[in-house]
Design a protein around this motif. Structure first.
Motif, PDB file in Angstrom:
ATOM      1  N   PRO A 132       0.808  -1.214   0.000  1.00 39.15           N
ATOM      2  CA  PRO A 132       0.000   0.000   0.000  1.00 39.15           C
ATOM      3  C   PRO A 132       0.844   1.269   0.000  1.00 39.15           C
ATOM      4  CG  PRO A 132       0.064  -0.936   2.193  1.00 39.15           C
ATOM      5  CD  PRO A 132       0.771  -1.912   1.292  1.00 39.15           C
ATOM      6  N   PRO A 133       0.245   2.375  -0.430  1.00 37.41           N
ATOM      7  CA  PRO A 133       0.942   3.667  -0.389  1.00 37.41           C
ATOM      8  C   PRO A 133       0.997   4.212   1.033  1.00 37.41           C
ATOM      9  CG  PRO A 133      -1.323   3.961  -1.141  1.00 37.41           C
ATOM     10  CD  PRO A 133      -1.114   2.473  -1.009  1.00 37.41           C
ATOM     11  N   SER A 134       1.750   5.273   1.210  1.00 39.39           N
ATOM     12  CA  SER A 134       1.916   5.856   2.541  1.00 39.39           C
ATOM     13  C   SER A 134       0.631   6.491   3.051  1.00 39.39           C
ATOM     14  CB  SER A 134       3.030   6.899   2.517  1.00 39.39           C
ATOM     15  OG  SER A 134       2.740   7.917   1.576  1.00 39.39           O
ATOM     16  N   PHE A 135      -0.314   6.839   2.161  1.00 41.54           N
ATOM     17  CA  PHE A 135      -1.548   7.480   2.601  1.00 41.54           C
ATOM     18  C   PHE A 135      -2.642   6.488   2.992  1.00 41.54           C
ATOM     19  CE2 PHE A 135      -1.831   7.352  -2.090  1.00 41.54           C
ATOM     20  CZ  PHE A 135      -3.019   6.660  -2.260  1.00 41.54           C
ATOM     21  N   GLU A 136      -2.356   5.170   2.929  1.00 44.39           N
ATOM     22  CA  GLU A 136      -3.338   4.160   3.331  1.00 44.39           C
ATOM     23  C   GLU A 136      -3.370   4.071   4.855  1.00 44.39           C
ATOM     24  OE1 GLU A 136      -6.179   2.043   3.584  1.00 44.39           O
ATOM     25  OE2 GLU A 136      -5.591   1.932   1.470  1.00 44.39           O
ATOM     26  N   PHE A 137      -4.534   4.323   5.457  1.00 43.68           N
ATOM     27  CA  PHE A 137      -4.612   4.361   6.911  1.00 43.68           C
ATOM     28  C   PHE A 137      -5.619   3.377   7.501  1.00 43.68           C
ATOM     29  CE2 PHE A 137      -2.798   8.620   6.109  1.00 43.68           C
ATOM     30  CZ  PHE A 137      -1.707   8.556   6.964  1.00 43.68           C
ATOM     31  N   SER A 138      -6.176   2.463   6.712  1.00 43.34           N
ATOM     32  CA  SER A 138      -7.088   1.476   7.291  1.00 43.34           C
ATOM     33  C   SER A 138      -6.306   0.559   8.229  1.00 43.34           C
ATOM     34  CB  SER A 138      -7.780   0.666   6.197  1.00 43.34           C
ATOM     35  OG  SER A 138      -6.831  -0.017   5.401  1.00 43.34           O
ATOM     36  N   THR A 139      -6.990   0.004   9.207  1.00 38.37           N
ATOM     37  CA  THR A 139      -6.330  -0.696  10.316  1.00 38.37           C
ATOM     38  C   THR A 139      -5.361  -1.773   9.870  1.00 38.37           C
ATOM     39  OG1 THR A 139      -8.244  -0.285  11.741  1.00 38.37           O
ATOM     40  CG2 THR A 139      -6.721  -2.030  12.417  1.00 38.37           C
ATOM     41  N   TYR A 140      -5.792  -2.659   8.988  1.00 40.58           N
ATOM     42  CA  TYR A 140      -4.948  -3.791   8.613  1.00 40.58           C
ATOM     43  C   TYR A 140      -4.104  -3.534   7.375  1.00 40.58           C
ATOM     44  CZ  TYR A 140      -7.147  -6.626  12.160  1.00 40.58           C
ATOM     45  OH  TYR A 140      -7.556  -7.113  13.362  1.00 40.58           O
ATOM     46  N   LEU A 141      -4.504  -2.577   6.555  1.00 40.32           N
ATOM     47  CA  LEU A 141      -3.778  -2.337   5.307  1.00 40.32           C
ATOM     48  C   LEU A 141      -2.717  -1.260   5.444  1.00 40.32           C
ATOM     49  CD1 LEU A 141      -6.719  -2.514   2.734  1.00 40.32           C
ATOM     50  CD2 LEU A 141      -5.213  -4.355   3.547  1.00 40.32           C
ATOM     51  N   ARG A 142      -2.691  -0.571   6.553  1.00 43.68           N
ATOM     52  CA  ARG A 142      -1.703   0.483   6.745  1.00 43.68           C
ATOM     53  C   ARG A 142      -0.313  -0.120   6.929  1.00 43.68           C
ATOM     54  NH1 ARG A 142       0.585   2.457  11.285  1.00 43.68           N
ATOM     55  NH2 ARG A 142      -0.811   1.190  12.580  1.00 43.68           N
ATOM     56  N   GLU A 143       0.625   0.332   6.114  1.00 41.51           N
ATOM     57  CA  GLU A 143       2.025  -0.101   6.213  1.00 41.51           C
ATOM     58  C   GLU A 143       2.138  -1.614   6.359  1.00 41.51           C
ATOM     59  OE1 GLU A 143       4.065   2.099   9.221  1.00 41.51           O
ATOM     60  OE2 GLU A 143       3.708   4.038   8.264  1.00 41.51           O
TER      61      GLU A 143
ATOM     62  N   ASP B 114       1.981   8.458  -5.581  1.00 40.43           N
ATOM     63  CA  ASP B 114       2.093   7.307  -4.688  1.00 40.43           C
ATOM     64  C   ASP B 114       0.838   6.461  -4.843  1.00 40.43           C
ATOM     65  OD1 ASP B 114       3.032   5.559  -2.803  1.00 40.43           O
ATOM     66  OD2 ASP B 114       2.715   6.888  -1.079  1.00 40.43           O
ATOM     67  N   ALA B 115       1.005   5.149  -4.931  1.00 45.71           N
ATOM     68  CA  ALA B 115      -0.136   4.258  -5.136  1.00 45.71           C
ATOM     69  C   ALA B 115       0.239   2.847  -4.701  1.00 45.71           C
ATOM     70  CB  ALA B 115      -0.556   4.259  -6.606  1.00 45.71           C
ATOM     71  N   TRP B 116      -0.757   1.957  -4.694  1.00 49.49           N
ATOM     72  CA  TRP B 116      -0.490   0.544  -4.435  1.00 49.49           C
ATOM     73  C   TRP B 116       0.429  -0.014  -5.517  1.00 49.49           C
ATOM     74  CZ3 TRP B 116      -2.493  -2.928  -0.671  1.00 49.49           C
ATOM     75  CH2 TRP B 116      -3.342  -2.334   0.268  1.00 49.49           C
TER      76      TRP B 116
ATOM     77  N   ASP C 124       8.839  -6.517  13.808  1.00 54.47           N
ATOM     78  CA  ASP C 124       8.005  -5.329  13.956  1.00 54.47           C
ATOM     79  C   ASP C 124       6.957  -5.266  12.863  1.00 54.47           C
ATOM     80  OD1 ASP C 124       9.542  -4.149  16.176  1.00 54.47           O
ATOM     81  OD2 ASP C 124      11.106  -3.889  14.652  1.00 54.47           O
ATOM     82  N   ARG C 125       5.832  -4.689  13.182  1.00 55.07           N
ATOM     83  CA  ARG C 125       4.796  -4.508  12.184  1.00 55.07           C
ATOM     84  C   ARG C 125       5.291  -3.562  11.092  1.00 55.07           C
ATOM     85  NH1 ARG C 125      -1.458  -2.296  12.945  1.00 55.07           N
ATOM     86  NH2 ARG C 125      -2.003  -2.540  10.735  1.00 55.07           N
ATOM     87  N   GLY C 126       5.011  -3.919   9.846  1.00 48.06           N
ATOM     88  CA  GLY C 126       5.400  -3.080   8.724  1.00 48.06           C
ATOM     89  C   GLY C 126       6.822  -3.272   8.249  1.00 48.06           C
ATOM     90  N   GLU C 127       7.525  -4.256   8.782  1.00 47.81           N
ATOM     91  CA  GLU C 127       8.938  -4.464   8.441  1.00 47.81           C
ATOM     92  C   GLU C 127       9.122  -4.768   6.954  1.00 47.81           C
ATOM     93  OE1 GLU C 127      12.188  -7.769   9.748  1.00 47.81           O
ATOM     94  OE2 GLU C 127      11.167  -6.734  11.379  1.00 47.81           O
ATOM     95  N   CYS C 128       8.311  -5.690   6.419  1.00 49.87           N
ATOM     96  CA  CYS C 128       8.417  -6.019   4.996  1.00 49.87           C
ATOM     97  C   CYS C 128       7.951  -4.857   4.125  1.00 49.87           C
ATOM     98  CB  CYS C 128       7.597  -7.269   4.681  1.00 49.87           C
ATOM     99  SG  CYS C 128       8.285  -8.787   5.362  1.00 49.87           S
ATOM    100  N   TRP C 129       6.925  -4.146   4.595  1.00 42.90           N
ATOM    101  CA  TRP C 129       6.431  -2.980   3.853  1.00 42.90           C
ATOM    102  C   TRP C 129       7.557  -1.974   3.627  1.00 42.90           C
ATOM    103  CZ3 TRP C 129       5.846   2.252   5.358  1.00 42.90           C
ATOM    104  CH2 TRP C 129       5.068   3.034   4.508  1.00 42.90           C
ATOM    105  N   LYS C 130       8.296  -1.654   4.662  1.00 41.89           N
ATOM    106  CA  LYS C 130       9.384  -0.686   4.553  1.00 41.89           C
ATOM    107  C   LYS C 130      10.465  -1.183   3.605  1.00 41.89           C
ATOM    108  CE  LYS C 130       8.633   1.028   9.242  1.00 41.89           C
ATOM    109  NZ  LYS C 130       9.149   1.064  10.636  1.00 41.89           N
ATOM    110  N   GLN C 131      10.816  -2.461   3.735  1.00 43.97           N
ATOM    111  CA  GLN C 131      11.870  -3.030   2.891  1.00 43.97           C
ATOM    112  C   GLN C 131      11.463  -3.015   1.421  1.00 43.97           C
ATOM    113  OE1 GLN C 131      13.226  -6.866   4.209  1.00 43.97           O
ATOM    114  NE2 GLN C 131      14.088  -7.393   2.219  1.00 43.97           N
ATOM    115  N   LEU C 132      10.224  -3.410   1.152  1.00 40.87           N
ATOM    116  CA  LEU C 132       9.771  -3.466  -0.241  1.00 40.87           C
ATOM    117  C   LEU C 132       9.547  -2.077  -0.808  1.00 40.87           C
ATOM    118  CD1 LEU C 132       7.397  -6.552  -0.015  1.00 40.87           C
ATOM    119  CD2 LEU C 132       9.513  -6.381  -1.334  1.00 40.87           C
TER     120      LEU C 132
END
Length: 248
Positions: free
Chosen positions: A77-88, A210-212, A228-236
């Motif tokens: 997801p993009p940085s502006f995604e703020f839903s509970t499970y899809l954020r980062e 910025d987009a999916w 940590d939560r979001g670890e793979c998100w940051k790496q990718l």
């Protein structure tokens, strides 16, 4: 959060794991008849960028309205995604098909970088070397079900990802006798589910370039332990940015 899981939910999850042990495969959903996504691979979209797993590559499969969605890809997801499970998060798509209960086509995926504080041993029903494997929060849907993904091989490969589903009893036996490594297996509590139009509407949103983004990653990355939560998100996200800059 998962730490506030009620005792009744814990009992249901423990019972579900016990039921899994009596089956050959980890069945977590109503059976699917696969359908073809309207987003088909395009040679112009495919390229590879160096990932963090040595010589194994991350395959870039498009962005926003051009993102390819199929079993086995990871959606970022993009940085502006703020839903509970899809954020980062990094969302691994494991099933696409017709849900007989909903009477609709759905897409299902699990968040691969949302670790909980619990192990399979603590939740009950799992003994041996797999007992220390952490449970990941796959999403908010699924009726307190558990799914196991792995790279040990078998009949239930998800797309062409090198990731397989199910086979809990066999996995426990293989790990305990040394023919498999516990790091090849990863467990998820629940999953995320979308209607086809729902997911398309989510993915098509773009802000400030910025987009999916859709990528295919090595099995090792999908199954890796995340502290940590979001670890793979940051790496990718970092890998994707490097790839896009190099092709501007």
């Amino acid at each position: 959060g998962f730490n506030n899981t009620t005792k009744s939910t814990m009992r249901r999850l423990s019972l579900y794991i016990s039921l899994l042990l009596s089956c050959s495969y980890c069945s977590h959903v109503t059976s699917f008849a696969l359908f073809h996504s309207r987003r088909q691979p395009s040679a112009l979209l495919l390229a590879s960028s160096q990932g963090a797993n040595g010589n194994e590559s991350i395959e870039y499969l498009g962005k926003g309205a051009d993102a390819i969605v199929r079993p086995g890809v990871v959606l970022i997801p993009p940085s502006f995604e703020f839903s509970t499970y899809l954020r980062e998060c990094a969302l691994f798509i494991h099933a696409m098909g017709f849900d007989e209960q909903l009477e609709a086509d759905v897409i299902r995926g699990v968040v691969i970088d949302y670790p909980t504080a619990f192990t399979m041993g603590e939740m009950g029903g799992i003994e041996g070397k797999l007992a220390d494997n952490i449970i990941y929060r796959g999403g908010s849907q699924g009726g307190d079900s558990v799914m196991m993904l792995h790279s040990f091989g078998g009949a239930n490969e998800i797309g062409t990802s090198g990731i397989y589903e199910g086979g809990l009893a066999e996995a426990m036996k293989a790990c305990d006798n040394g023919t498999a490594d516990p790091n090849q297996f990863k467990f998820f509590f629940n999953y995320c589910q979308f209607g086809t139009q729902e997911l398309e509407d989510i993915i098509n949103v773009e802000e400030d370039d910025d987009a999916w983004v859709s990528v295919q990653v090595p099995p090792k990355m999908v199954l890796s332990d995340c502290n940590d939560r979001g670890e793979c998100w940051k790496q990718l996200r970092n890998s994707i940015r490097q790839y896009i800059r190099s092709h501007e």
